[in-house]
Enzyme design. Sequence first.
Site, PDB file in Angstrom:
ATOM      1  N   SER A   8      -0.125  46.144 -37.504  1.00  0.00           N
ATOM      2  CA  SER A   8      -0.219  45.377 -38.739  1.00  0.00           C
ATOM      3  C   SER A   8      -1.608  44.785 -38.937  1.00  0.00           C
ATOM      4  CB  SER A   8       0.809  44.245 -38.723  1.00  0.00           C
ATOM      5  OG  SER A   8       0.651  43.384 -39.830  1.00  0.00           O
ATOM      6  N   TYR A  44      -2.697  46.071 -46.211  1.00  0.00           N
ATOM      7  CA  TYR A  44      -2.154  45.510 -47.446  1.00  0.00           C
ATOM      8  C   TYR A  44      -3.224  45.583 -48.545  1.00  0.00           C
ATOM      9  CZ  TYR A  44       1.844  43.491 -44.973  1.00  0.00           C
ATOM     10  OH  TYR A  44       2.989  43.315 -44.245  1.00  0.00           O
ATOM     11  N   THR A  89       1.201  49.191 -47.138  1.00  0.00           N
ATOM     12  CA  THR A  89       2.446  48.496 -47.460  1.00  0.00           C
ATOM     13  C   THR A  89       2.289  47.755 -48.778  1.00  0.00           C
ATOM     14  OG1 THR A  89       2.963  48.201 -45.113  1.00  0.00           O
ATOM     15  CG2 THR A  89       4.124  46.787 -46.675  1.00  0.00           C
ATOM     16  N   LYS A 100       4.275  52.804 -47.572  1.00  0.00           N
ATOM     17  CA  LYS A 100       5.482  52.138 -47.077  1.00  0.00           C
ATOM     18  C   LYS A 100       6.089  51.251 -48.149  1.00  0.00           C
ATOM     19  CE  LYS A 100       7.046  49.429 -43.090  1.00  0.00           C
ATOM     20  NZ  LYS A 100       7.615  48.253 -43.773  1.00  0.00           N
ATOM     21  N   HIS A 111      11.566  46.460 -46.777  1.00  0.00           N
ATOM     22  CA  HIS A 111      10.840  45.447 -46.016  1.00  0.00           C
ATOM     23  C   HIS A 111      11.779  44.660 -45.105  1.00  0.00           C
ATOM     24  CE1 HIS A 111       6.589  43.926 -46.067  1.00  0.00           C
ATOM     25  NE2 HIS A 111       7.145  43.113 -45.192  1.00  0.00           N
TER      26      HIS A 111
END
Length: 395
Positions: free
Chosen positions: A109, A131, A157, A256, A280
């Site tokens: 992440s 992100y 994402t 995603k 999520h």
Amino acid sequence: MRRNPWFETVAEAQRRARKHLPSTVYDALVAGSERGSTIDDNLAAFAELGFAPRLVGHHAERDLSTTVMGLPTALPVLVSPTGVQAVHPDGELAVARAAASRGVIMGLSSFASKPVEEVAAANPDTLFQLYWSGTRETMVQRMDRARAAGVKGLIVTLDWSFSHGRDWGSPPIPDKIDLKTMVRFAPDVVTRPRWLWKFARSGRVPDLTTPNMGPAAGGPAPTFFGAYGEWMQTRPPTWEDVKWLREEWGGPFLLKGVSRVDDAKRAVDAGVTALSVSNHGGNNLDTTPASIRMLPSVVAAVGDEVDVVLDGGIRRGGDVAKALALGARAVMIGRAYLWGLAANGQAGVENVLDIMRGGLDSAVLGLGRASVHDLSPDDLVVPPGFARTLGAGAA
């Protein structure tokens, strides 16, 4: 007598994590939004699906390996990127080592507590999750840094709308660990001396910074809420922005958070290599259907053009088999390995991956298949009305 550190199910890992972690840390892992309908449905949907086992003709040797975006993996189970892993001092490094030891792809992440350089060194098959946060220049810097670290692909994402509020109450999360924070959380932490001792022995306190949200290795790391604030204040992306990201990255690219057929088709048009059917983990818009319910329609729409991965509700190897039978190339797990990490560090994550392998192998055996690639809807009992098709009216 000391308890055996090995556990036989993810449910037991969760029980041990709950006993081991301070309640605020454990509650952050359980998560979910609003009334928690989606997180409940993620689990319930797998229980609604049944197996149709064969009696004779089983295969003595079974192949559980596959590829995702051209990357080989010994198991069709990917480590899903999850944020700050303060459940164990080694955090993402322990997870990366565990995944590498089992031949599994690691997802890291942007909000991780360990730098991408260290994680990619621990597991060469690392995917970096990004992100849509900050300026384009900032995102290019983050991608360049991940590329220089040797990551094999990008996960983008987009499926979070910053839903807030849980009917059972959200746990307090501090911005940083300082003396004031230690005093505030002391009553919760002192009741979990083993967790506290692990960090004391490591010489570190739980790290709530996000080193991968900085532009360069070794530079100042934003706090979790500093990075979160940048993300919230960034103008939402368009499909042209997604295409730009894909072109800027230039390698394996997984989008995603897909739930709708029309979004899946647009993702293919934007040039993605793979997409993840995901809600999520129940942390986004509550009452969104379980991911496994949305999977068949997305696979039917785009499955021959890109790899489709299922994310949400996986707790056992049988769940993996069900997702593959409905057309997924692989699955991603999140809470399951975090509970393993909390229960027993790297060995606990390896334990969870072994549980997934054992359960999947049993399902492939019982269904009379020689390979995970042979699984099909014919291997399942799917009740009427099980699936949900979203956004089928537009291309």
